[in-house]
Design an enzyme around this catalytic site. Structure first.
Site, PDB file in Angstrom:
ATOM      1  N   PRO A 285       0.848  -1.193   0.000  1.00 30.33           N
ATOM      2  CA  PRO A 285       0.000   0.000   0.000  1.00 30.33           C
ATOM      3  C   PRO A 285       0.882   1.241   0.000  1.00 30.33           C
ATOM      4  O   PRO A 285       1.826   1.339   0.779  1.00 30.33           O
ATOM      5  CB  PRO A 285      -0.788  -0.118   1.309  1.00 30.33           C
ATOM      6  CG  PRO A 285      -0.708  -1.562   1.682  1.00 30.33           C
ATOM      7  CD  PRO A 285       0.621  -2.039   1.173  1.00 30.33           C
ATOM      8  N   CYS A 286       0.602   2.170  -0.892  1.00 31.06           N
ATOM      9  CA  CYS A 286       1.418   3.384  -1.010  1.00 31.06           C
ATOM     10  C   CYS A 286       0.507   4.592  -0.896  1.00 31.06           C
ATOM     11  O   CYS A 286       0.034   5.113  -1.910  1.00 31.06           O
ATOM     12  CB  CYS A 286       2.166   3.411  -2.333  1.00 31.06           C
ATOM     13  SG  CYS A 286       3.415   2.130  -2.483  1.00 31.06           S
ATOM     14  N   GLN A 287       0.235   5.023   0.313  1.00 32.16           N
ATOM     15  CA  GLN A 287      -0.618   6.188   0.513  1.00 32.16           C
ATOM     16  C   GLN A 287       0.124   7.450   0.076  1.00 32.16           C
ATOM     17  O   GLN A 287       1.311   7.600   0.322  1.00 32.16           O
ATOM     18  CB  GLN A 287      -0.991   6.323   1.987  1.00 32.16           C
ATOM     19  CG  GLN A 287      -1.638   5.085   2.569  1.00 32.16           C
ATOM     20  CD  GLN A 287      -2.929   4.721   1.870  1.00 32.16           C
ATOM     21  OE1 GLN A 287      -2.990   3.763   1.128  1.00 32.16           O
ATOM     22  NE2 GLN A 287      -3.946   5.515   2.084  1.00 32.16           N
TER      23      GLN A 287
END
Length: 644
Positions: free
Chosen positions: A118-120
């Site tokens: 996950p790459c917010q």
């Protein structure tokens, strides 16, 4: 069972428990697994693996999955059933868990690390802190999701595989100017990896749906990333699921079963034939979906693939209009009936909540678990642990295996290559050349066009305010000479600027500086981010101002995209130029402290040298690296490269 206000009997599907893969192992037996099952194989590790879509893809491309890591217990149960090796439930956001994983994998020679962390998106304000976290492998206690890409990168550094494959949604890059991606690339290049970032339409590689993904590839054996040619035709929804048994659909009654008889049609698509490989003969598994409400049953009848939810009032008769339970103004596309001869809508994890975006083209129901799996290119032999909703969620979160295969193929070993010493990646050389040129220009007459080591907000504000006034370069240089030694805007200095403005539009723009005349505190460096609002800057002006005070951002203007396209050797007018164009810019701008300087340099090149017509290639610092250099004569190329 009571229908309640749901309109159908409330039920929870059975919970499917799956046996372990016959070649699975535990941390304790991993060494034995390596000496037997894993011996002589190219081994891969899948981090943030989910159910294993990416694992399935890299296995199709020739790797064996030695280990998969995720926090989702149900997804790991699915992975352990369908793949050999280890299935480890770990929170990689915890450095201690990363230590444990490193110790477990220690005996293995891992060739590929894959994953979709996950790459917010991060705000620009926090980017210096993020860079520190990357270097120190620390944790951000405010939001641990934001650091999982850093955890992924940390594991790559510990394992040091030959190749790396990372997948995510394009929005991960677009929302923060690809800051995370640029940072990952910079870190990998420092380790001797060449990298490639690419936006990929999954349907080009046989996936029967609209799905664009961001793929980051890295390798330290050769600086080459050659993708196979896209498929000559799209795989349609009919190709994907047209062979599956028709289900009896009666309003409010159960739809489908775990196990249904399958009779292979005389005419079956190549895609369906591929999906049936290894499947139980005469059986289709998990061909089941939710019950259909009576009102939805009627709505599904009157819809076709072009009908929007907001148009249903026109198709329903008087009393039937009450069937439309959601506001058509707010939910214009709440329902979507798919079309046989087109691509499916993107399968997402939302399908676990309802299937209204995925209504079958003919049967009055939503897609089944097996149909969703087919659209995601999971073969029929692949089973999903847990309830029906668990299965839908795992499928929606997955990387389509056929897309994973296409990406992994790019990373196959090359005969005669050496992965021991690492590489000096081409794009690192390009960025070094760009940085050197920008520093020389900054030391000369272009000082105000490039961010200085010590930003002066006044200088940046004057350039930004005048950026749209089409001031001649010589006149602009005279204006900037007036403010060069000043850090605040006094009345006297303001009058000089007004008098120096060469045209009426330019004077009108200078007048916009009035709110900050004789307000020295407003020009302090610690107040610099407040200046655009105080001067009512337009978005483009604000972006340029922030770049010139050293903020790390990307300017996606026509000239900048043109420079990036030409250096990358792609069509300047190719489709989706804003998203693909940003990816091209990523390669030029990179990350690190000099990224703003390079971005400003690209802006200068696009405006002054790399013009739409009659580009001045002889003065361009990128000509030696430009994919269009073949268009230059030998004499001009020698002049451009050597300056002689």
């Amino acid at each position: 069972m009571s229908k309640g206000h749901y309109g159908v009997p409330l039920e929870r599907s059975d919970c499917l428990e799956l046996p372990l893969h016959p070649h699975s192992c535990t941390p304790e037996s991993f060494q034995d697994w390596l000496e037997n099952i894993g011996k002589g194989r190219r081994l891969a590790v899948d981090l943030f693996s989910g159910a294993g879509g990416l694992s399935a893809g890299v296995e199709r491309a020739g790797w064996t999955t030695a280990a998969a890591v995720d926090t989702d217990e149900r997804a790991l149960e699915t992975h352990r059933a369908n793949f050999p090796g280890l299935g480890l439930q770990m929170d990689l956001g915890d450095p201690k868990e990363r230590d444990r994983l490193e110790a477990i994998l220690g005996p293995a020679e891992i060739d590929l690390v894959a994953g979709g962390p996950p790459c917010q998106p991060f705000s620009r304000a926090g980017r210096n802190k993020i860079r520190h976290l990357v270097k120190k492998h620390g944790r951000d206690p405010e939001d641990r999701r934001k650091e999982l890409w850093s955890a992924y990168l940390d594991m790559v550094k510990r394992i040091r595989p030959r190749v790396v494959l990372m997948e995510n949604v394009p929005d991960m890059g677009l929302h923060d100017d690809f800051f995370v991606i640029r940072t990952i690339e910079e870190e990998l290049e420092e380790l001797g990896y060449a990298t490639q970032v690419r936006l990929v339409d999954a349907w080009n590689y046989g996936v029967p749906q609209h799905r664009k993904r961001l793929i980051l590839l890295a390798r330290r054996d050769v600086d080459d990333f050659t993708w196979r040619e896209p498929a000559p035709r799209r795989t349609t929804l009919r190709d994907a699921i047209g062979d599956l048994p028709e289900l009896k659909v009666v309003a409010t009654e159960r739809v489908g079963e775990r196990k249904i008889d399958y009779r292979k049609p005389r005419k079956i698509s190549d895609f369906a034939e591929e999906m049936r490989k290894g499947a139980t003969r005469g059986v289709i598994w998990d061909h089941m979906t939710r019950r259909v409400r009576a009102d939805d049953h009627r709505i599904f009848q009157v819809m076709d693939s072009t009908t929007k939810y907001s148009q249903l009032q026109e198709k329903l008769d008087g009393e039937e209009r009450k069937y439309q339970r959601y506001s058509p103004d707010k939910y214009t596309d709440k329902y979507k009936k798919l079309a046989w001869d087109e691509l499916s809508r993107t399968i997402t994890a939302h399908i676990a909540k309802d299937g209204y975006w995925y209504i079958h083209p003919e049967q009055l129901r939503t897609l089944t678990v097996r149909e969703a799996a087919r659209v995601q290119t999971f073969p029929d032999r692949f089973r999903f642990a847990g309830t029906r909703s668990d299965a839908f969620r795992q499928i929606g979160n997955a990387v389509p295996p056929l897309l994973g295969e296409a990406a992994a193929e790019v990373l196959k070993p090359v005969d005669g290559s050496d992965a021991t010493s690492g590489l000096q990646p081409r794009w690192r050389e390009v960025r070094n050349a760009l940085t050197d040129w920008a520093e020389r220009r900054r030391a000369g007459s272009d000082w105000y066009q490039l961010p200085s080591e010590e930003p002066v907000p006044l200088h940046a504000a004057v350039v930004a305010i005048l950026s749209g006034a089409k001031v001649r370069p010589d006149a602009m240089a005279e204006i900037m000479d007036i403010v060069r030694k000043s850090r605040t805007l006094t009345s006297t200095l303001f009058k000089k600027l007004v008098d120096a403005a060469p045209t009426k539009p330019a004077r009108a723009r200078v007048d916009r500086l009035t709110p900050l005349v004789d307000k020295p505190n407003a020009w302090r460096v610690d107040q610099r981010l407040k200046i655009p609002a105080k001067l009512s800057m337009k978005p483009a002006e604000e972006a340029l101002y922030k770049l010139l005070i050293g903020e790390d951002l990307m300017l996606v203007g026509t000239g900048n995209l043109r420079v990036a396209a030409r250096v990358n050797g792609v069509d300047e007018d190719h489709a989706n130029r804003l998203s693909d164009g940003r990816v091209n810019l990523v390669k030029l701008v990179g990350a690190g402290n000099d990224a703003p300087l390079r971005m400003a340099a690209v802006r200068l090149i696009g405006a002054d040298l790399c013009r739409d017509t009659q580009p001045v290639c002889s003065d361009c610092p990128l000509v030696a690296h430009c994919a269009r250099r073949g268009e230059l004569s030998d004499d001009l190329l020698t002049l451009a490269v050597t300056g002689e």
